[in-house]
Structures are given as structure tokens and as C-alpha cells.
Design a protein around this motif. Structure first.
Motif, PDB file in Angstrom:
ATOM      1  N   TRP A  21     -57.165  16.691 111.896  1.00  0.00           N
ATOM      2  CA  TRP A  21     -57.750  15.594 112.655  1.00  0.00           C
ATOM      3  C   TRP A  21     -57.591  15.851 114.144  1.00  0.00           C
ATOM      4  N   ARG A 106     -72.088   7.732 108.263  1.00  0.00           N
ATOM      5  CA  ARG A 106     -70.856   7.806 109.040  1.00  0.00           C
ATOM      6  C   ARG A 106     -71.107   7.842 110.541  1.00  0.00           C
ATOM      7  N   ARG A 128     -67.108  17.200 109.384  1.00  0.00           N
ATOM      8  CA  ARG A 128     -66.356  16.440 110.374  1.00  0.00           C
ATOM      9  C   ARG A 128     -66.633  16.976 111.780  1.00  0.00           C
ATOM     10  N   TRP A 154     -63.531   7.597 110.948  1.00  0.00           N
ATOM     11  CA  TRP A 154     -63.732   8.560 109.862  1.00  0.00           C
ATOM     12  C   TRP A 154     -62.432   8.768 109.095  1.00  0.00           C
ATOM     13  N   LYS A 155     -61.326   8.874 109.828  1.00  0.00           N
ATOM     14  CA  LYS A 155     -60.032   9.110 109.193  1.00  0.00           C
ATOM     15  C   LYS A 155     -59.657   7.914 108.311  1.00  0.00           C
ATOM     16  N   GLU A 157     -61.668   5.865 106.839  1.00  0.00           N
ATOM     17  CA  GLU A 157     -62.512   5.898 105.647  1.00  0.00           C
ATOM     18  C   GLU A 157     -62.003   6.934 104.659  1.00  0.00           C
ATOM     19  N   ALA A 158     -61.630   8.110 105.169  1.00  0.00           N
ATOM     20  CA  ALA A 158     -61.127   9.179 104.315  1.00  0.00           C
ATOM     21  C   ALA A 158     -59.819   8.753 103.655  1.00  0.00           C
ATOM     22  N   ASP A 159     -58.945   8.091 104.419  1.00  0.00           N
ATOM     23  CA  ASP A 159     -57.663   7.639 103.887  1.00  0.00           C
ATOM     24  C   ASP A 159     -57.871   6.601 102.794  1.00  0.00           C
TER      25      ASP A 159
END
Length: 164
Positions: A21, A106, A128, A154-155, A157-159
């Protein structure tokens, strides 16, 4: 060749490696900064031309985000509601809104009033890597802040996808 005068070069943000990230920021293909995000805490920052900018929460786990350098607050960002992915950003008396382009994509758009003034878009469906198109009137630290906030979304959402 060089772009015509008045044409802003596209900014890109490229992850440092596959699961990272942390991003390298490029302006017209030339690196100009490094952007980082703490893994577990929602804070981070970036460096542009040897100037360090820090991003922190106003209060732990709540409140908005503050961008500062050398103790001077440059911009703030806050959610108008916990249930939205929108952020209201204030910089030098100017108000912006960072909001998703749609429920399903996104990409984010930057609005000033009811006008879309910029976009921050993934390079592809799962990529990404980010392509950033923001007006030249927005100073580079503010652009990097907007990139960081988009990476944070984005992070998150990914988490949450990983947690479900």
C-alpha cells in the motif's frame, strides 16, 4: 515530445510491489514523490521534493484526516456520514468533494460545487495502479493527499472484502 503549453501531464501512482500500500508518484512518467500508508492505523504521508507531509486522524479512529507539514495544517478531509464513501475536503478555504464515480466502480471523482474537476481511476479492473487527472490549479501536496485518500478507500474495501 513535450506536451503543449497548458496541458497538465497525467499523474500516476504505482504500488511499490504487488501487496504494497506504498506507492511511487509519477508526473509524466517521472517520479516526484513516495506515498505511504501505515498497515494497521489509518495514517501515513508522503514526501515531495524532500518535504515531508504527514496525514493523521483528528481523533483516534474517528474524526477527519489532517494533512500537515512542519506543523502547518494544509488540508482536512472528513466524511459527512459514516455510511458513505464520500469525503469533504477543505484546502485554503476551498471545498472539494471526493466521491465514487458509481456504486460499482473503484474510481473516484473530485467535485467542486456541482462540477467534476478531476478523476482518480484504477488502471484496470483489479489494478491498484492509479491514473490521476486533476487540475493544475491544485497544488501537488493536495493532489498527493487526494491520491492517498483514494488509496485508503481502496484499502478499506480490500480489507472488508477479505474479512467477509
Amino acid at each position: 515530445g513535450m506536451p503543449p503549453a497548458g496541458v497538465a501531464l497525467m499523474l500516476t501512482a504505482i504500488p511499490r510491489h504487488w501487496f504494497s500500500w506504498n506507492f511511487t508518484l509519477l508526473d509524466g512518467g517521472l517520479p516526484f514523490g513516495e506515498l505511504g500508508m501505515a498497515m494497521w492505523r489509518e495514517k501515513g504521508g508522503f514526501t515531495i521534493s524532500n518535504t515531508v507531509y504527514r496525514i493523521s486522524r483528528e481523533r483516534l479512529f474517528s474524526g477527519g484526516f489532517v494533512l500537515e507539514s512542519n506543523g502547518v495544517v494544509i488540508a482536512t478531509a472528513r466524511k459527512p456520514s459514516a455510511f458513505t464513501r464520500r469525503l469533504l475536503i477543505e484546502q485554503g478555504g476551498v471545498q472539494y468533494e471526493l466521491r465514487p464515480r458509481s456504486m460499482f466502480l473503484r474510481g473516484f471523482q473530485l467535485r467542486a460545487g456541482d462540477q467534476v474537476v478531476g478523476t482518480l481511476l484504477p488502471d484496470g479492473f483489479l489494478s491498484r495502479r492509479m491514473n490521476i487527472d486533476l487540475p493544475g490549479s491544485i497544488p501537488m501536496p493536495m493532489r498527493a493527499f487526494l491520491i492517498w485518500l483514494t488509496v485508503l478507500m481502496w484499502k478499506r474495501e480490500a480489507d472488508s472484502a477479505g474479512a467477509s
